[in-house]
Design an enzyme around this catalytic site. Sequence first.
Site, PDB file in Angstrom:
ATOM      1  N   ASP A 146     -15.116 -54.281  84.447  1.00  0.00           N
ATOM      2  CA  ASP A 146     -13.997 -54.456  85.363  1.00  0.00           C
ATOM      3  C   ASP A 146     -14.472 -54.893  86.745  1.00  0.00           C
ATOM      4  OD1 ASP A 146     -11.144 -53.975  86.162  1.00  0.00           O
ATOM      5  OD2 ASP A 146     -12.097 -52.470  87.445  1.00  0.00           O
TER       6      ASP A 146
ATOM      7  N   GLU B 271     -14.812 -59.406  83.687  1.00  0.00           N
ATOM      8  CA  GLU B 271     -13.601 -59.778  84.387  1.00  0.00           C
ATOM      9  C   GLU B 271     -14.051 -60.304  85.743  1.00  0.00           C
ATOM     10  OE1 GLU B 271      -9.554 -58.123  86.495  1.00  0.00           O
ATOM     11  OE2 GLU B 271     -11.407 -56.988  86.455  1.00  0.00           O
TER      12      GLU B 271
END
Length: 729
Positions: free
Chosen positions: A406, A459
Site C-alpha cells: 500500500d 500501489e
Amino acid sequence: MTAEPFLSSEILDALNSGHCADNFQYLGPLGRGPDRYVTAIAPDTASLDALVDGEVYPLERLDGSVYGGKVPGEARYKLRADDGFGNRWEYDDAYGFGPVLSGEDDYYFGEGKHRRLWKILGAHTIVHEYVEGTHFAVWAPNAKRVSIIGDFNNWDNRRHVLRRRGNSGVWEIFIPAAHDGQRYKYDIIGADGERHLKADPVGFGAQHAPETASIIRDLSGYGWRDADWMETRAEVQNRNAPISIYEVHLGSWRRVVDDGNRPLSYKEAAEQLVSYVKDMGFTHIEFLPLSEYPFEGSWGYQPVGMYAPTIRFGPPHEFRDLVDAAHTAGLGIIIDWVPAHFPTDPHGLAKFDGTSLYEHADPKEGFHQDWNTLIYNYGRREVSNYLISNALYWLEEYHIDGLRVDAVASMLYRDYSRRDGEWIPNKDGGRENYEAIDMLRHMNSVTYGEFAGIMTVAEESTSFPKVSAPVDHGGLGFGFKWNMGWMNDTLRYMELDPIHRKHHHSLMTFGLHYAYSENFVLPISHDEVVHGKGSMIEKMSGDEWQKFANLRAYYGFMWTHPGKKLMFMGNEFAQWREWNHDRQLDWDLLGDHKHAGIQNLVRDLNKLHQGTPALHVNDSTPEGFDWVDGGNTEQSVFTYLRRGNADDATVLVALNMTPIERGDYRIGVPSGGFWREAMNTDSELYGGANVGNYGGVEAEDVPAHGHQHSIRVTLPALSAVIFVAGNNE
C-alpha cells in the site's frame, strides 16, 4: 537469614516498586560462597517456601514482597505461596531459568539481518529446561526497565521484569505455565522516565478492539493440505498468466444478519467466500489489510499488530483454514501489506521505549499529514529488518501467495503531500527516499528469493521508473504495479455523456503508450467506490439502461485490455450504493435481472480470459496488442487485436461507446475464415438487448484498416463485442 549486602534498601525499594532495571541480578538462585540462596518476589502473599526434592525450605520476608533464604543443592526448585486465607499454590520461578536466545540471535538482530525475526521476538510457547511455558522477547533498546504484565501474573509489573541482552536492545524472559490464549502487555519505563503500556510489536494475536492487549498464540502444529498448490502456484502467478483478482473487505462482504449482523468468521469465509470467488472465475482473493488494527474506519490501513491476523474474524489457525481452503480450490491469496505508515495509538509502536524508535523523531520525516500517522525510520536497520521479516512471516507462516504493498508513492518521495519547507531532502539534496527504496528492493529480493512463485504488487501512482523491474536491472523488484493512470483516464471517459466522448477519445487510448513500461494490474479498487466517488454503476453516464450498458461495455474493455485484472467486491453485480465498511454488500440486488446480468458477464469474462491465451499471455509485451482502428473519434468506436503465442488464436475486440447501434460495420482482420463471436456484452444473458452477430461472421477478401481481409459486423449500442479467429470453442 538477613538481607545480603547486595540487596540494599535501594534495591529492595526498586524491586518492590517495580522499578528495578535488572531483576535477574537480584532474584532467583544466587550463589554466595558454598551456599545457594534463592530470592523471590511474591506480592500479595503471607508466606513463601522453596521446594526442593520434596523438602520445604521457608523463605524469609526481606522487605515488602521480597523473600529470600538458603536452599541446598543444585536441583530445580519450585516456590509455594500462601495468601494467608487458606489458599496455597506452587509454581516455577521465572528467575530460575536461563536465557533462551543465543549470542548468534543477538548478532544477527543487531546487524539487521535476522530474516525470521518472529522466531526470536514475540511470545512463543515452548519447553525450556524441561518446563512448559512461554518465552517473551521484545526490542526496546532505550528502555530503563521492561516488565511484562498479563493474565499469568495478575497484571503486576513487579513480578516479571525482563532480562536485558547486552547491547542488542532486546529484553527476554521465560515464564513457566504462561500459555496459549492468555493476554499480556509490555510495561516499559522509557528513556523519558514515563511508563508506557505496549502491545507486542511481534505479537501473534490481539484482543478485540477497543481492548489493546496482545494474546499468546501457538502457531505450531497446523496441518496444511495445500502442498500441490504451493508447488505449482508459479504457473498461475507469473506475468503471462490470466490473473483476475477479487478484492475483499472481509468485514463487509457478507454478514450474518440474524446473529447481530456480525461479519463472517474466517472459517465461514473459507466456505462461502471461497466457493463464490471460485464460481465467479476469479483466480485470486485480495484482502484489505488483515494485520490487527484498532480503528474500524481505517479498513486495516492503520495497523498496530503487524504479525497478528485480526481477531475480528477468528484466531490465527482459522485464518489458515481460509487460506488452505482457497488453495484447495485453486485460488491464490493476496493480502494488503502496509509498511508505509502506522497509527499513533498509545499501545502501538509510537515512542515505544520512550524514544522515536520505529519512527523518525522529526515530523518532517516521521509524520504523514494526510493520514495523521507515523512513518517508519527505514534507514534504521532494525526497523527495516522488522518490516522485511514481517513480509516473510506472512508468506511462511500463512502460505500467503502475494503482497500488495500500500501507498508506495508515499514511501518513495520525501516530499510526498508536503509543501516547501515541510520536508527534509536526501543526502544529495533530492526528494527520493533512498532508505525506503533500499528497504523495498531488499524486501522484494528476499521474498522472491525465498518463496517460489509468490508475487508482490505495488500501489504506486507516480511515474517512478522500473517499479516492476528486477532489482539487478535497477528496478524496485515488484512483480506487478497498479495502473492508476489507466483507471483514472478511462473512468473519466465513462462518466462523459456519449455525445462528448469523441472529444476525449485519447482517455481510452493513451494507456497503450505506456502499457508495457511495467507489469500492470488494472485496478477497479475500493478507493473508487467510497468518499463520495459513487459506485461503479453510478459513475456511468446516461439513464438507467445506458448506465448498465456502459458498465458492461467498460468491463468488456477492461478484460480485453493488456494488464491483469482487479475488481472490488460489489462491482461484479453493479451495486448502486457506495461501499460502507459497516454494512454487507447489497446481495438482494441479484434478484433484478440487470444486476444478475452484470454478475453473469463478469463470470463469463473471467472464463473467456482464462481460456483464451491471447487475452493474457502477452499482457506485458507489445507483441500482445495491435490497434485495428483506435482513431474513430467521430463514432467513438475502438477496434483492436490481442495476440498470444504463435499458435494461439487471435482475438478482435470492438467497442461501441455510443448509444447508437452500428450495423454493417467493417473491420479489418489479419486472417480469413470464420471469426467466432465469443462475447457480446449486449447479450440478454447480461441484461442487454440481444443485438449481435448470430455466433460469428465469415471474413471477406475486402481490405480494410491495413489488412487484406475484413468482417462486416453489427455493433450494439454501448457494447463490447469480442471475436476469436477460427471456428474454435
